[in-house]
Design a protein around this motif. Structure first.
Motif, PDB file in Angstrom:
ATOM      1  N   ASP A  75       0.409   5.537 -10.349  1.00 63.31           N
ATOM      2  CA  ASP A  75      -0.587   4.519 -10.008  1.00 63.31           C
ATOM      3  C   ASP A  75      -1.812   5.218  -9.423  1.00 63.31           C
ATOM      4  O   ASP A  75      -1.798   5.677  -8.281  1.00 63.31           O
ATOM      5  CB  ASP A  75      -0.017   3.531  -8.991  1.00 63.31           C
ATOM      6  N   PRO A  76      -2.903   5.304 -10.205  1.00 66.08           N
ATOM      7  CA  PRO A  76      -4.081   6.056  -9.748  1.00 66.08           C
ATOM      8  C   PRO A  76      -4.972   5.286  -8.767  1.00 66.08           C
ATOM      9  O   PRO A  76      -5.895   5.857  -8.192  1.00 66.08           O
ATOM     10  CB  PRO A  76      -4.843   6.325 -11.048  1.00 66.08           C
ATOM     11  N   TRP A 118       0.841  -1.214   0.000  1.00 61.02           N
ATOM     12  CA  TRP A 118       0.000   0.000   0.000  1.00 61.02           C
ATOM     13  C   TRP A 118       0.869   1.255   0.000  1.00 61.02           C
ATOM     14  O   TRP A 118       0.576   2.223  -0.711  1.00 61.02           O
ATOM     15  CB  TRP A 118      -0.907   0.019   1.208  1.00 61.02           C
ATOM     16  N   THR A 119       1.938   1.251   0.783  1.00 61.55           N
ATOM     17  CA  THR A 119       2.811   2.417   0.863  1.00 61.55           C
ATOM     18  C   THR A 119       3.442   2.708  -0.494  1.00 61.55           C
ATOM     19  O   THR A 119       3.509   3.864  -0.922  1.00 61.55           O
ATOM     20  CB  THR A 119       3.894   2.210   1.940  1.00 61.55           C
TER      21      THR A 119
END
Length: 126
Positions: A45-46, A36-37
């Motif tokens: 990365d949208p 996630w980080t």
């Protein structure tokens, strides 16, 4: 290194006690949270991470429609319980046995589950 999880428990020892206490925190940091980080810091990365989607639900949770509604209903049940002479004491007429309360709670749970990536009908739903 031991990790405490205030938000969930290991009932029935679904995970071994040792893994839950000593390893799960590290695995989450290196695996899921690490992924996630990376996604959150990647400008190309949208996709939103579950962590970002849960944070976005704060405004919804704090709205009149959700938090205030649930707090008021819980307060009404507590008042019923405090009155020993009330026929409604312990009946939970303002929460569990109220259709509007159940619908709003179900809608809130659906939002939280969707933010975590769980979509669609629950298994066994007909």
């Amino acid at each position: 290194m031991s990790t405490d999880f205030d938000s969930f428990s290991n009932r029935g020892e679904y995970l071994s006690a040792h893994y839950f206490a000593e390893q799960l925190g590290q695995d989450l940091k290196k695996g899921t949270f690490g992924t996630w980080t990376v996604r959150e810091s990647d400008e190309k990365d949208p996709r939103l991470t579950p962590r970002e989607m849960l944070r976005a639900l704060r405004g919804t949770y704090l709205s009149e429609e959700y938090r205030n509604f649930f707090a008021e209903r819980a307060k009404l049940d507590a008042e019923d319980d405090a009155d020993e002479n009330s026929a409604d004491a312990g009946a939970r007429l303002n929460t569990y046995y109220d259709g509007d309360w159940r619908e709003r709670l179900s809608a809130w749970h659906d939002k939280v589950l969707a933010a975590l990536g769980f979509t669609g009908a629950p298994s066994g739903a007909g």
